[in-house]
Design a protein around this motif. Structure first.
Motif, PDB file in Angstrom:
ATOM      1  N   VAL A 223      33.740  28.214  33.412  1.00  0.00           N
ATOM      2  CA  VAL A 223      33.096  28.441  32.111  1.00  0.00           C
ATOM      3  C   VAL A 223      33.825  29.530  31.338  1.00  0.00           C
ATOM      4  O   VAL A 223      34.051  29.417  30.123  1.00  0.00           O
ATOM      5  N   ILE A 224      34.232  30.591  32.025  1.00  0.00           N
ATOM      6  CA  ILE A 224      34.913  31.704  31.344  1.00  0.00           C
ATOM      7  C   ILE A 224      36.301  31.294  30.859  1.00  0.00           C
ATOM      8  O   ILE A 224      36.685  31.550  29.717  1.00  0.00           O
ATOM      9  N   THR A 225      37.079  30.647  31.735  1.00  0.00           N
ATOM     10  CA  THR A 225      38.470  30.338  31.383  1.00  0.00           C
ATOM     11  C   THR A 225      38.589  29.213  30.365  1.00  0.00           C
ATOM     12  O   THR A 225      39.636  29.065  29.741  1.00  0.00           O
ATOM     13  N   THR A 226      37.546  28.400  30.187  1.00  0.00           N
ATOM     14  CA  THR A 226      37.594  27.350  29.166  1.00  0.00           C
ATOM     15  C   THR A 226      37.057  27.820  27.824  1.00  0.00           C
ATOM     16  O   THR A 226      37.157  27.090  26.838  1.00  0.00           O
ATOM     17  N   ASN A 227      36.506  29.020  27.759  1.00  0.00           N
ATOM     18  CA  ASN A 227      36.077  29.608  26.488  1.00  0.00           C
ATOM     19  C   ASN A 227      37.265  30.334  25.869  1.00  0.00           C
ATOM     20  O   ASN A 227      37.809  31.270  26.463  1.00  0.00           O
ATOM     21  N   HIS A 228      37.676  29.918  24.672  1.00  0.00           N
ATOM     22  CA  HIS A 228      38.914  30.428  24.079  1.00  0.00           C
ATOM     23  C   HIS A 228      38.865  31.933  23.848  1.00  0.00           C
ATOM     24  O   HIS A 228      39.869  32.639  24.057  1.00  0.00           O
ATOM     25  N   ILE A 229      37.729  32.459  23.414  1.00  0.00           N
ATOM     26  CA  ILE A 229      37.625  33.892  23.122  1.00  0.00           C
ATOM     27  C   ILE A 229      37.512  34.696  24.414  1.00  0.00           C
ATOM     28  O   ILE A 229      38.199  35.709  24.596  1.00  0.00           O
ATOM     29  N   LEU A 230      36.668  34.252  25.335  1.00  0.00           N
ATOM     30  CA  LEU A 230      36.503  34.990  26.590  1.00  0.00           C
ATOM     31  C   LEU A 230      37.785  35.015  27.412  1.00  0.00           C
ATOM     32  O   LEU A 230      38.141  36.038  28.010  1.00  0.00           O
ATOM     33  N   SER A 231      38.480  33.885  27.462  1.00  0.00           N
ATOM     34  CA  SER A 231      39.689  33.806  28.298  1.00  0.00           C
ATOM     35  C   SER A 231      40.803  34.717  27.801  1.00  0.00           C
ATOM     36  O   SER A 231      41.699  35.068  28.565  1.00  0.00           O
ATOM     37  N   ASN A 232      40.763  35.115  26.518  1.00  0.00           N
ATOM     38  CA  ASN A 232      41.802  35.990  25.962  1.00  0.00           C
ATOM     39  C   ASN A 232      41.405  37.459  25.943  1.00  0.00           C
ATOM     40  O   ASN A 232      42.213  38.298  25.537  1.00  0.00           O
ATOM     41  N   CYS A 233      40.176  37.784  26.363  1.00  0.00           N
ATOM     42  CA  CYS A 233      39.749  39.182  26.278  1.00  0.00           C
ATOM     43  C   CYS A 233      40.323  39.993  27.441  1.00  0.00           C
ATOM     44  O   CYS A 233      40.661  39.458  28.503  1.00  0.00           O
ATOM     45  N   GLU A 234      40.406  41.290  27.238  1.00  0.00           N
ATOM     46  CA  GLU A 234      41.048  42.177  28.211  1.00  0.00           C
ATOM     47  C   GLU A 234      40.274  42.222  29.526  1.00  0.00           C
ATOM     48  O   GLU A 234      40.870  42.314  30.610  1.00  0.00           O
ATOM     49  N   LEU A 235      38.956  42.136  29.485  1.00  0.00           N
ATOM     50  CA  LEU A 235      38.144  42.202  30.704  1.00  0.00           C
ATOM     51  C   LEU A 235      38.490  41.070  31.664  1.00  0.00           C
ATOM     52  O   LEU A 235      38.668  41.284  32.872  1.00  0.00           O
ATOM     53  N   VAL A 236      38.593  39.852  31.133  1.00  0.00           N
ATOM     54  CA  VAL A 236      38.890  38.689  31.972  1.00  0.00           C
ATOM     55  C   VAL A 236      40.328  38.729  32.472  1.00  0.00           C
ATOM     56  O   VAL A 236      40.613  38.399  33.628  1.00  0.00           O
ATOM     57  N   LYS A 237      41.251  39.122  31.597  1.00  0.00           N
ATOM     58  CA  LYS A 237      42.654  39.206  32.003  1.00  0.00           C
ATOM     59  C   LYS A 237      42.838  40.200  33.153  1.00  0.00           C
ATOM     60  O   LYS A 237      43.572  39.938  34.113  1.00  0.00           O
ATOM     61  N   LYS A 238      42.183  41.350  33.075  1.00  0.00           N
ATOM     62  CA  LYS A 238      42.299  42.341  34.136  1.00  0.00           C
ATOM     63  C   LYS A 238      41.640  41.871  35.427  1.00  0.00           C
ATOM     64  O   LYS A 238      42.096  42.206  36.521  1.00  0.00           O
ATOM     65  N   PHE A 239      40.582  41.093  35.310  1.00  0.00           N
ATOM     66  CA  PHE A 239      39.893  40.588  36.494  1.00  0.00           C
ATOM     67  C   PHE A 239      40.745  39.549  37.224  1.00  0.00           C
ATOM     68  O   PHE A 239      40.822  39.554  38.450  1.00  0.00           O
ATOM     69  N   LEU A 240      41.400  38.662  36.466  1.00  0.00           N
ATOM     70  CA  LEU A 240      42.165  37.570  37.077  1.00  0.00           C
ATOM     71  C   LEU A 240      43.620  37.919  37.329  1.00  0.00           C
ATOM     72  O   LEU A 240      44.255  37.303  38.192  1.00  0.00           O
ATOM     73  N   ASP A 241      44.168  38.870  36.584  1.00  0.00           N
ATOM     74  CA  ASP A 241      45.588  39.212  36.727  1.00  0.00           C
ATOM     75  C   ASP A 241      45.768  40.726  36.656  1.00  0.00           C
ATOM     76  O   ASP A 241      46.339  41.250  35.687  1.00  0.00           O
ATOM     77  N   PRO A 242      45.280  41.460  37.636  1.00  0.00           N
ATOM     78  CA  PRO A 242      45.337  42.932  37.557  1.00  0.00           C
ATOM     79  C   PRO A 242      46.746  43.494  37.597  1.00  0.00           C
ATOM     80  O   PRO A 242      46.979  44.606  37.114  1.00  0.00           O
ATOM     81  N   ASN A 243      47.702  42.769  38.147  1.00  0.00           N
ATOM     82  CA  ASN A 243      49.074  43.289  38.228  1.00  0.00           C
ATOM     83  C   ASN A 243      49.709  43.418  36.848  1.00  0.00           C
ATOM     84  O   ASN A 243      50.444  44.374  36.585  1.00  0.00           O
ATOM     85  N   ASN A 244      49.452  42.447  35.970  1.00  0.00           N
ATOM     86  CA  ASN A 244      50.064  42.470  34.642  1.00  0.00           C
ATOM     87  C   ASN A 244      49.219  43.177  33.594  1.00  0.00           C
ATOM     88  O   ASN A 244      49.701  43.441  32.488  1.00  0.00           O
ATOM     89  N   TYR A 245      47.955  43.461  33.920  1.00  0.00           N
ATOM     90  CA  TYR A 245      47.072  44.072  32.924  1.00  0.00           C
ATOM     91  C   TYR A 245      46.378  45.306  33.501  1.00  0.00           C
ATOM     92  O   TYR A 245      45.167  45.476  33.387  1.00  0.00           O
TER      93      TYR A 245
END
Length: 565
Positions: free
Chosen positions: A85-107
């Motif tokens: 649900v999160i990754t298919t939402n265009h706004i949520l998937s681009n927010c910093e919170l989600v990026k850091k949760f799924l890809d902490p090495n790059n963010y």
């Protein structure tokens, strides 16, 4: 700067608009990075995303029995659905919170602190400016921060400072980049929001504009306050209502006019969306011309990168204009792109423009030009009254640098679209190969092949026996009557079922086939006659025909020798 030339040191190669997908796996080797998250991490993320006002399906917490095997499997399914649900939402998937949760090495960096350091260094050389407050998370970009400013001599006047890092599409040399950034305040156009001050260094750029209390076109559509966080303003609007038809026609014509002006000047844009259009009364003014110079990816890049016909910056702007027109018409973004059918609109002329930019046919065959959109009935009869004359003088040398950078941006887009297309084909092939129907087909084919192989082996053994039988009787051939046929060999052929070993991606098949050949003088002496059909699946019984039965006069000695053979 050439396309294959080494990028500058300050350039960030990571594209923040690349969509992330997440799958919960149990001890499997994946080709992507792996992160370990506890349920408490999911709970913390869910609490942070409550500002969006969405009801996210996080599985409930359980204190007793949370180590049961069935409960763990059920929770895994629930967490997977939550991530989907999160990754298919265009706004949520681009927010910093989600990026850091799924890809902490790059963010992992604190971009607000980095922006404050850069802004503080700027104020050392420009003491007339003063920061009032940071405008936290009012934009969607992770590496772009905003601050409310004031001039010390004019304390009541408010301005907005925006700081942004370099992106993956920055192909200008540092010298040309800084010259073009400093050239932006000289750009005068009735439909471009004026830049008050602009400067840049080798790794970032800083621009100051007047603060508009009314906000952007997106704020008007969603009835939002400009200073609120991006997630709060646009994720879950309280009231969904489009604009009036006259507003759609006027705003659309103004936006198309400024896009045509920029493309005629050779200035790449590619960043059109409702948050980049400032409202000044009944006039739309375009924002963030610096984004293409900085090399930042577009808000809608994850959409148009799926379609190989959208491969120029003009076609990108036209496709993004389709998204903007849809939002102005219906008060919300499209659920998916391409759009199969459009809801009722205030005019069929609106639907005609939407079909030319967002339909399956348009995405497959290509976008119309900006000039073609201006000639369509929705905008052709709109009269624009403005006394301001457009001015934007770009030196010839910088025009050439912009042309090369534009080609490099388009080339990277084409390469990305090619990779996505190849990945999509591979995924479809793997999905088809791993489907239940395809597995059944492969099993049937494997069984047929096994039976055919076993039958060929039995016939080969029979032929060998016949030859050895003829040679064992001496120089003379066995006595046969002229009307008697050649006696066939007696055999029992068993076909065992095929076993297949299946993996996630590469499916390998191993087959096991057993063939037993028995020769007997009578049916009663076959060991498999009573058991073969019952115990071995696929066993075929061939009625034995002994040589003595066919030829009573056949010498017993020769028959016993053949039996031994």
């Amino acid at each position: 700067m050439a396309f294959m030339e080494k990028p500058p040191a300050g350039k960030v190669l990571l594209d923040d608009t690349v969509p992330l997908t997440a799958a919960i796996e149990a001890s499997q080797s994946l080709q992507s990075h792996t992160i370990v998250r506890r349920y408490s991490d999911f709970d913390l993320l869910n609490n942070s995303l409550q500002i969006a006002g969405l009801s996210l399906p996080l599985p409930p917490k359980k204190l007793i029995g949370n180590m049961d095997r069935e409960f763990i499997a059920e929770r895994q399914k629930g967490l997977q659905n939550y991530l989907n649900v999160i990754t298919t939402n265009h706004i949520l998937s681009n927010c910093e919170l989600v990026k850091k949760f799924l890809d902490p090495n790059n963010y992992s960096a604190n971009y607000t602190e980095i922006a404050l350091q850069q802004v503080s260094m700027f104020f050392r050389s420009e003491p007339k400016w003063e920061v009032v407050e940071p405008l936290k998370d009012i934009g969607w970009r992770i590496r772009k921060k905003y601050f409310l400013m004031k001039i010390k001599n004019q304390p009541k006047e408010r301005l907005v400072l925006s700081w942004a890092d370099l992106g993956p599409d920055k192909y200008l040399s540092d010298k040309d980049f800084q010259c073009l950034i400093k050239l932006l305040p000289s750009c005068l156009h009735p439909y471009i929001y004026r830049v008050t001050f602009a400067t840049a260094n080798e790794s970032s750029a800083l621009l100051i504009r007047m603060f508009n209390e009314k906000g952007t076109l997106k704020d008007l559509i969603y009835k939002a306050k400009p200073k609120d966080p991006f997630l709060k303003k646009y994720c879950n609007p309280k009231k969904i209502q489009g604009l009036e038809l006259q507003q759609i026609k006027t705003y659309g014509r103004q936006i198309l006019e400024v896009l045509k002006f920029l493309h005629d000047k050779g200035f790449p844009y590619g960043h059109l969306h409702a948050s980049n259009v400032m409202l000044d009364g009944d006039t739309c003014r375009l924002l963030d011309l610096e984004n293409s110079l900085l090399g930042l990816p577009s808000f809608y890049r994850s959409y148009f990168s799926q379609f190989r016909k959208i491969n120029t910056l003009e076609s990108v702007d036209v496709h993004c204009f389709g998204h903007l027109l849809y939002e102005m018409t219906y008060g919300r973004p499209p659920d998916s792109v391409p759009v199969d059918s459009f809801p009722p609109a205030p005019s069929m002329a609106v639907v005609a423009v939407l079909e030319s930019t967002l339909s399956c046919e348009a995405c497959k065959n290509g976008m119309p030009t900006i000039s073609r959109l201006l000639q369509m009935p929705l905008f052709s009869d709109v009269l624009l009254t403005t006394s301001e004359k457009p001015q934007f003088k770009i030196p010839t040398k910088l025009k050439e640098a912009l042309r090369i950078a534009k080609e490099c941006i388009e080339k990277r887009l084409i390469e990305e679209q090619k990779q996505i297309h190849q990945h999509r084909r591979l995924t479809r092939a793997q999905s088809h190969h791993g489907s239940e129907e395809e597995r059944k087909k492969r099993k049937i084919l494997a069984r047929k092949k096994s039976k055919r192989s076993a039958l060929e082996n039995s016939e080969e053994h029979s032929a060998k026996y016949s030859n050895s039988n003829n040679s064992g009787s001496g120089a003379s051939s066995p006595l046969t009557s002229p009307s008697s046929p050649t006696p066939p060999s007696t055999s029992v052929t068993c076909h065992l079922p095929v076993r297949q070993q299946e993996e996630d991606i590469c499916i390998t098949s191993t087959s096991s086939t057993s063939t037993t050949t028995t020769t007997s003088s009578s049916p009663a002496s076959c060991e498999h006659r009573g058991t073969c059909a019952a115990l071995v699946s696929g066993c075929e019984w061939h009625e034995p025909r002994g040589l003595a039965q066919l030829h009573p006069e056949f010498p017993k000695r020769n028959f016993e020798e053949s039996q031994n053979l």
